[in-house]
Design a protein around this motif. Sequence first.
Motif, PDB file in Angstrom:
ATOM      1  N   GLY A  89       5.198   6.180  -4.661  1.00  0.00           N
ATOM      2  CA  GLY A  89       5.271   6.447  -6.094  1.00  0.00           C
ATOM      3  C   GLY A  89       4.716   7.820  -6.464  1.00  0.00           C
ATOM      4  O   GLY A  89       4.995   8.339  -7.541  1.00  0.00           O
ATOM      5  N   HIS A  90       3.913   8.397  -5.578  1.00  0.00           N
ATOM      6  CA  HIS A  90       3.339   9.700  -5.876  1.00  0.00           C
ATOM      7  C   HIS A  90       3.760  10.743  -4.851  1.00  0.00           C
ATOM      8  O   HIS A  90       3.073  11.741  -4.632  1.00  0.00           O
ATOM      9  N   GLU A 106       3.712   1.628  -1.145  1.00  0.00           N
ATOM     10  CA  GLU A 106       4.376   1.817  -2.430  1.00  0.00           C
ATOM     11  C   GLU A 106       3.603   2.790  -3.322  1.00  0.00           C
ATOM     12  O   GLU A 106       4.191   3.618  -4.015  1.00  0.00           O
ATOM     13  N   THR A 107       2.278   2.645  -3.297  1.00  0.00           N
ATOM     14  CA  THR A 107       1.452   3.574  -4.072  1.00  0.00           C
ATOM     15  C   THR A 107       1.732   5.009  -3.632  1.00  0.00           C
ATOM     16  O   THR A 107       1.895   5.910  -4.459  1.00  0.00           O
ATOM     17  N   ILE A 166       0.840  -1.200   0.000  1.00  0.00           N
ATOM     18  CA  ILE A 166       0.000   0.000   0.000  1.00  0.00           C
ATOM     19  C   ILE A 166       0.875   1.250   0.000  1.00  0.00           C
ATOM     20  O   ILE A 166       0.655   2.202  -0.748  1.00  0.00           O
TER      21      ILE A 166
END
Lengths: 542, 314
Positions: free
Chosen positions: A122-123, A118-119, A116
Amino acid sequence: MSQPLLQLHGLSASQRDGRKLGRPVLKDVSLHLDKGETLCVVGRSGAGKSLTALAVMGLMPPRDMAITGGAIRLQGEDLLNANPKRLRQLRGPRMAMVFQEPMTALNPLMTIGRQIEETLAGHGVTARRERAIEMLKRVGLSGAARFHAAFPHELSGGQRQRAMIAMALILKPLLLIADEPTTALDVLTQKQILGLLRELTAEAGTAIVYITHDMGVVADIADRVAVMHHGRILETGAAADVLAHPQCAVTRALIAAGTDISVKPQNKNLSGEPVLTVEGLVKTYEAGKSLRRNGETIGAVRGISLSLRSGRTLGIIGETGSGKTTIARSIMRLTDPDSGTIHVGGTELTALSGLRLKPYRKKVQIVFQDPYRSLNPRRTIGQSISEGPCNYGLCRKTARERAQRLLTLVGLTEDVIDLYPHQFSGGERQRIALARALALEPLALIADEPVSALDMATQATVLQLLRDIQEKTGVAIMLITHDLRVAAQMCDDIALLRAGRIVESGSAAQLFSAPQTAYARALLNALPGRPAKHDNKRRASG
Amino acid sequence: MTGFVMRRIMMVFPVMGFVALFVFLLLHLGPGDPAAIIAGDHATPEKLAEIRAAHNLDQPIPWQFMTWIAHVLHGDLGTSLLSGLPVTTLIASRLEPTLVLAFLTLAFSTAVALPLGALAACKRDGIIDKLATGYCVLGTSVPFFVVAYFLVLVFAIELRLLPVQGYPDAADGFGNLLLHLVLPVATLSVPVIALVTRTVKTALLDVLSEDHVRTARAKGISEASVIVFHGLRNAALPIVTVLGNIFALLIGGVVVTESIFNLPGIGRLTVDAVLARDYPIVQGIILLAGAAHVLLNLAVDLLYLKFDPRVRYQ
């Protein structure tokens, strides 16, 4: 007029092989979706539903598929011509996806929490751990910190799908694409997941494209429906309109398959002798530190008694982990029960082992759930079917003749006998598995979720085949399923299982018309599309 | 998890027992009198009797095995027939060059093959993939001695950049030692890189076709993160397995390479021992190679625990 959130205009795609384009898979698909709206895309497997979703996300497998025309716009922005970097920026905060099979769709080697976070990473979002735990709480995984540190295999199917939803919704996307997110789950879990999706998306005003083959689900959640078939959109409209006045045959067939519970007509074969009797069966597993059920071990069986009569079908119904498969494995003596007796044709089996068990092994045969993995890929189907009879002393030639006969019986032709499993479709493979089980001329056949890996249309034909075979051979069938519709169509008697105990048993007709226990009623009510079906009937008759 | 580890460690003993039995029977399975084999072609009857007594060859075979095992467990592998030195001492003195060579080869090959295999998998059918595939075929099919002499010809004789052969003492300058190892390491790396590249590529392609990689992409994380954290990490198991096996093979002695570059390692010891029919040394080397395989496989299995939580769960 304000511009729609998502617009597909004349989208076309083909399979590709290197530079060559092959069969078209999407033909002139046009759709639109407004903010906060729920659009259900329905159709049989292979209709192009998932491909459409992947095209929107920019995740079509580039080696196998190519978009040949049309446009996809998200808030007016052209997605087909966006560069990979821009697409990455959009995935997550603007559009997100929940996939069908939560076991394979999560990375098995990474904790839920990390997947989770990671999402977020990534942003460029900070305070990731706090936000991940907060999100896990919101999708109803109580004890969120434990789930944060858990690996996917430690979770049940429903919990995995909750984690998946947490992952998709954590950046509050404008568009959520859900690709058959509840197909692998039992009805009660499905109902919870649908409720959760509705609640979370309503809060954030997220629009949903919900892909399903189940018209019952459509009736429960859709604002609008688009029906797909062979890569084309057949009809689209408000959900209530399409359900009430379907325009084409495909839609009507989907509605019939999805919302009707058709109970099997009364089996006249009431006097069938019991071929298989199970009494007081107990099998428990060591309790690990599993997260799935507090204190209860998964799949344990705690004192089950049932009897199977020749020529009749007994349905074992229950949620995942209720012990259905453990019963089957105990009867097959693939696992040793802790206590209880199993009689097959009058002989007690639990005391026997090794060679003394061998004469009875052939009397009960099993068909497994996954036809892709239950046939040996390196053996021809002829070899697979005749292996059992050969083990029991039949000569190779006779066994082969029997295999040919059985292939005809299950609706294939004799000349396929030397082909390998990968040369068959899923439904055909399940027919082969059935032929293999019948090759030993068993008294009883155990079918463990025999159709749940197949699409609806194939399901119907395989179930019909099972009924035909029972009529011809008089074999007793124990049908293990989590799918109430399948059970209704197939079973004469039903045993409803919960946490290793039978909560209700009796004739199928009675269970479906007048369930005695609260649990049975809850299950029936959780079937998607039930109220809509009644509306539908009322409208049709009124 | 401790149960798994314990069971796995206990499995080492029966396997090593079989290896030991095989090594022991080596002398006895062949045709003829073991004493005559040990003594060689020009033995006198007195010499044979002496050998029989020294090696307990007049005792029953099971008893011989028991005494031999007891000696092995005490670190006594017998004495070399040729030099009269203990086998353990001889092997130990040859271990360093072989270990250094094996380690450098593995490190260098991994450093090259991991990115090469990953690039080939990511840009499938691209120019790098095609070159890598061609190299994999070439690298595994050209024999060591061709590669070795070619490298010697070019880099040592024509260009005079590197020494032809030898293994100088590290005390006389570490740099000099490294220079001497460049060509042997390069020679061994040619097939090892090919093997590892192919393993990395297939393992990574397998993983990248899995559903969870699509999920990772749907999250909008960078392609590099997808490849490294979801691809390579999940592909680690087959890669580590192959690396473990290669390492064990390299420790077992690389006969041709050590001979060509005149490195005093296990491989050279093997050749010398076989040519001289020095059976105790051959037995010792086989035992060592067997142990290397068994222990490295154990290490790989224990690494599985680290890489795959599902193994821990069972």
